[in-house]
Design a protein around this motif. Structure first.
Motif, PDB file in Angstrom:
ATOM      1  N   GLY A  92      -3.161  -1.036   5.326  1.00  0.00           N
ATOM      2  CA  GLY A  92      -3.554  -0.715   4.077  1.00  0.00           C
ATOM      3  C   GLY A  92      -3.551  -1.640   2.846  1.00  0.00           C
ATOM      4  N   THR A  93      -3.867  -1.392   1.835  1.00  0.00           N
ATOM      5  CA  THR A  93      -3.713  -2.195   0.679  1.00  0.00           C
ATOM      6  C   THR A  93      -2.706  -2.091  -0.398  1.00  0.00           C
ATOM      7  OG1 THR A  93      -6.044  -2.466   0.926  1.00  0.00           O
ATOM      8  CG2 THR A  93      -5.487  -3.318  -1.156  1.00  0.00           C
ATOM      9  N   TYR A  94      -2.054  -2.918  -0.716  1.00  0.00           N
ATOM     10  CA  TYR A  94      -0.850  -2.737  -1.629  1.00  0.00           C
ATOM     11  C   TYR A  94      -1.153  -3.780  -2.749  1.00  0.00           C
ATOM     12  CZ  TYR A  94       1.345  -0.931   2.658  1.00  0.00           C
ATOM     13  OH  TYR A  94       1.284   0.072   3.762  1.00  0.00           O
ATOM     14  N   ARG A  95      -0.668  -3.462  -3.755  1.00  0.00           N
ATOM     15  CA  ARG A  95      -0.953  -4.142  -5.157  1.00  0.00           C
ATOM     16  C   ARG A  95       0.316  -4.477  -5.873  1.00  0.00           C
ATOM     17  NH1 ARG A  95      -2.460  -4.439 -10.179  1.00  0.00           N
ATOM     18  NH2 ARG A  95      -4.219  -6.097 -10.790  1.00  0.00           N
ATOM     19  N   ASP A  96       0.488  -5.554  -6.380  1.00  0.00           N
ATOM     20  CA  ASP A  96       1.723  -5.882  -7.313  1.00  0.00           C
ATOM     21  C   ASP A  96       1.008  -6.288  -8.726  1.00  0.00           C
ATOM     22  OD1 ASP A  96       4.312  -7.181  -8.148  1.00  0.00           O
ATOM     23  OD2 ASP A  96       2.942  -8.556  -8.630  1.00  0.00           O
ATOM     24  N   ALA A  97       1.390  -5.830  -9.961  1.00  0.00           N
ATOM     25  CA  ALA A  97       0.721  -5.981 -11.236  1.00  0.00           C
ATOM     26  C   ALA A  97       0.500  -7.502 -11.420  1.00  0.00           C
ATOM     27  CB  ALA A  97       1.765  -5.497 -12.060  1.00  0.00           C
ATOM     28  N   ARG A 117       0.741 -10.192  -9.319  1.00  0.00           N
ATOM     29  CA  ARG A 117       0.120 -11.230  -8.156  1.00  0.00           C
ATOM     30  C   ARG A 117      -1.147 -10.567  -7.409  1.00  0.00           C
ATOM     31  NH1 ARG A 117      -2.185 -13.387  -5.061  1.00  0.00           N
ATOM     32  NH2 ARG A 117      -1.711 -15.476  -3.818  1.00  0.00           N
ATOM     33  N   GLY A 118      -1.222  -9.468  -7.452  1.00  0.00           N
ATOM     34  CA  GLY A 118      -2.449  -8.684  -6.982  1.00  0.00           C
ATOM     35  C   GLY A 118      -2.122  -8.227  -5.768  1.00  0.00           C
ATOM     36  N   GLU A 119      -3.364  -8.216  -4.972  1.00  0.00           N
ATOM     37  CA  GLU A 119      -3.263  -7.412  -3.606  1.00  0.00           C
ATOM     38  C   GLU A 119      -2.921  -7.973  -2.462  1.00  0.00           C
ATOM     39  OE1 GLU A 119      -7.230  -5.909  -2.978  1.00  0.00           O
ATOM     40  OE2 GLU A 119      -7.231  -4.029  -4.655  1.00  0.00           O
ATOM     41  N   VAL A 120      -2.294  -7.271  -1.636  1.00  0.00           N
ATOM     42  CA  VAL A 120      -1.802  -7.645  -0.324  1.00  0.00           C
ATOM     43  C   VAL A 120      -2.175  -6.752   0.967  1.00  0.00           C
ATOM     44  CG1 VAL A 120       0.258  -7.994   1.259  1.00  0.00           C
ATOM     45  CG2 VAL A 120       0.233  -8.851  -1.174  1.00  0.00           C
ATOM     46  N   THR A 121      -2.726  -7.164   1.714  1.00  0.00           N
ATOM     47  CA  THR A 121      -3.540  -6.350   2.787  1.00  0.00           C
ATOM     48  C   THR A 121      -2.759  -6.497   3.996  1.00  0.00           C
ATOM     49  OG1 THR A 121      -5.894  -6.738   1.791  1.00  0.00           O
ATOM     50  CG2 THR A 121      -5.401  -5.804   4.021  1.00  0.00           C
ATOM     51  N   VAL A 122      -2.465  -5.542   4.743  1.00  0.00           N
ATOM     52  CA  VAL A 122      -1.980  -5.286   6.070  1.00  0.00           C
ATOM     53  C   VAL A 122      -3.006  -4.534   6.797  1.00  0.00           C
ATOM     54  CG1 VAL A 122      -0.203  -4.442   7.489  1.00  0.00           C
ATOM     55  CG2 VAL A 122       0.449  -4.915   5.228  1.00  0.00           C
ATOM     56  N   ARG A 123      -3.201  -5.115   8.199  1.00  0.00           N
ATOM     57  CA  ARG A 123      -4.327  -4.693   8.905  1.00  0.00           C
ATOM     58  C   ARG A 123      -3.912  -5.024  10.270  1.00  0.00           C
ATOM     59  NH1 ARG A 123      -7.008  -9.188   6.544  1.00  0.00           N
ATOM     60  NH2 ARG A 123      -8.337  -7.930   5.249  1.00  0.00           N
ATOM     61  N   GLU A 124      -4.638  -4.183  11.287  1.00  0.00           N
ATOM     62  CA  GLU A 124      -4.368  -4.459  12.586  1.00  0.00           C
ATOM     63  C   GLU A 124      -5.218  -5.726  13.137  1.00  0.00           C
ATOM     64  OE1 GLU A 124      -3.458  -0.923  15.415  1.00  0.00           O
ATOM     65  OE2 GLU A 124      -4.671   0.046  13.873  1.00  0.00           O
TER      66      GLU A 124
END
Length: 530
Positions: free
Chosen positions: A433-438, A440-447
């Motif tokens: 999924g996609t996770y967001r920090d105020a 730094r922005g988005e971090v994506t975890v994918r298979e």
């Protein structure tokens, strides 16, 4: 009866001063600095000991160049030699250029060191409203905002596509580590903010102002505020770093985002000109003045205390160390020493000045470890300051070995065993999924294939494979192994069993503070169940 007290006192004073009649005063041995051949031997030994491909050294005294030479090669494996005109990334020595530029505006009456930032840049905001209202230009330049060391550096390390306006906005989300003005904590982002005051007052970017108002008048040939403004004829050194135990040429880091903190490029010939002006209270050799003597005094006045101690400090008789406006000030063998280091990926540089001796020393290297720079600079400065000489190469060789052992212990302590059975495709899908920090922005975890991958947005430099080491706990192994910054990735689940947030922490205590993973608060932005 005549008093004998007067003659007795006079004789005591005479003896104490070694001026008694009939006894010649012993002449103090003269301090003889290292000569050219000794410097050559020193530099070549330091380069061999600490695996440095290329270096350049310059010395000025009494306003004159007394030594300038290059050593080794610009790029490992090639025969292109380093000379006094070879350009290096000088990193945080750029902070001295920033304060010089700001000093000109102070002299012109357009700015004061104690102006509040919100009066100069109304869009500026930190998390704490009171600090936002009260913080001044002086506070930015002294690293005493209350933010943690290196806070927010992940916005430019590794290289990103953030804008300065975005970095400015992100500052409001960085949590303070200490109270305002209570501690020194080295900060790059707030030097970027200080640099942004220049276009707000002049209409010129920091780069344009430094190039035209500082480097140009100082005739710092082939030097520039950033790599982008270097002349085509400039000859650059290549950065090198240890990658899996092998010294390797690495790509240069573009620091244009935080230019006022560290993007300048220069050579020994150019830095000689800058140090001549510094040691002459802002006056160039041709009589032109960059800034007033009053501004120079302010920049070199200790204002924010820094820690000092250890064996090296005892050897140099260093009892205090403090930060001024863009410069570190310390006592060294009884003299005031003003200096700054510049460290970027693959290069370490240094300048020192001893005003009482009218001495300036420049050391530039194209290797990421600091040991050679320290050994060369301390040896040269010490040779001008005192008869008490140390073998800095041998001492720092032992120090580097001790640090390497400490890093190895930290890495060993941080060694984590992967789970014998890694999550299967169904289990992996829960984390994707996609996770967001105020800030730094988005971090994506994918298979990907048989595992999970994690990628930071806005950069190509933070991408790696997730290895499960515990329930909902992974380690991200970055694809770029030169980063030395693998990190824990912990997922926290919501009541529905779906991971809803991520926290991160560097695996090793030896990880550089610029990888401030601990400041991230990543919340999932796609809450639908897989």
């Amino acid at each position: 009866m005549k008093s004998t007290i007067g003659p007795i006192i006079a004789r005591a004073v005479c003896i104490a001063a070694m001026l008694c009649t009939g006894r010649a005063e012993a002449a103090a041995p003269a301090v003889v600095p290292l000569g050219p051949q000794q410097i050559d031997a020193l530099v070549e030994r330091a380069m061999r000991t600490f695996s440095v491909p290329g270096a350049a050294v310059g010395i000025i005294q009494d306003g004159k160049v007394v030594y300038s030479r290059g050593y080794g090669v610009r790029t490992l494996g090639k025969q292109e030699p380093v000379d006094g005109n070879t350009v290096f990334a000088i990193g945080s020595i750029s902070k001295g250029l920033t304060t010089a530029a700001l000093a000109m505006l102070v002299d012109e009456g357009r700015l004061h060191w104690d102006d509040r930032i919100v009066d100069l840049l109304p869009e500026f905001q930190l998390m704490d409203p009171w600090t936002t209202r009260e913080i001044t230009l002086r506070d930015l330049l002294l690293h005493r905002s209350g933010l943690a060391k290196g806070a927010g550096d992940l916005m430019f390390v590794p290289q990103t596509d953030f804008s300065r306006a975005e970095v400015m906005h992100a500052l409001r989300y960085l949590k303070p580590a200490t109270s305002f003005r209570s501690q020194f904590a080295y900060d790059n982002l707030l030097y970027m903010v200080a640099g942004e005051i220049i276009p707000s007052l002049t209409g010129q970017s920091w780069e344009q102002f430094v190039d035209t108002r500082v480097l140009g008048p100082a005739r710092m040939r082939d030097c520039a505020a950033s790599a982008a403004s270097l002349p085509a004829r400039a000859v650059l050194a290549t950065p090198h770093s240890m990658v899996d135990g092998t010294l390797t040429a690495v790509p240069p880091l573009d620091l244009s985002l935080v230019a006022a903190a560290g993007s300048a490029q220069c050579n020994v010939a150019g830095l000689v000109r800058f140090l001549q002006a510094q040691l002459a209270d802002g006056q160039l050799p041709d009589g032109q003045r960059l800034y007033s003597a009053e501004r120079q005094h302010e920049m070199w006045t200790p204002q924010a205390l820094m820690p000092v101690g250890g064996e090296r400090a005892a050897m140099t008789r260093t009892h205090f160390q403090a930060y001024g406006l863009g410069w570190v000030i310390q006592d060294f063998a009884g003299f005031k020493r003003v200096y700054h280091n510049g460290g970027v990926i693959g290069m370490v540089t240094h300048v020192s000045m001893v005003p009482e001796l009218k001495l300036g020393v420049i050391v530039l290297t194209n290797q990421q470890d600091p040991w050679a720079v320290m050994a060369i600079a301390d040896s040269i400065v010490e040779s001008y300051a005192t008869l008490n000489r140390h073998d800095w190469v041998s001492f720092l060789e032992k120090q580097s070995a001790a640090v390497a052992q400490a890093v190895a212990r930290a890495d060993a302590a941080a060694t984590v065993m992967p789970l014998a059975v890694q999550p299967d495709s169904t289990e992996r899908a829960v984390f994707a999924g996609t996770y967001r920090d105020a800030w730094r922005g988005e971090v994506t975890v994918r298979e990907s294939g048989s595992g999970l991958e994690l990628s930071f947005s806005r950069t190509h430099g933070l991408h790696g494979t997730l290895v499960a080491v515990g329930p909902d706990l992974f380690v991200v192994r970055w694809s770029d192994r030169s980063l030395h910054a693998d990190a824990y990735v912990r997922f926290a689940r919501g009541y529905d069993g779906v991971p809803e947030s991520i926290s991160m922490q560097a695996v090793s205590a030896a990880t550089d503070s610029s990888f401030d993973f601990g400041d991230l608060h990543l919340s999932r932005v796609d809450r639908s169940s897989p």
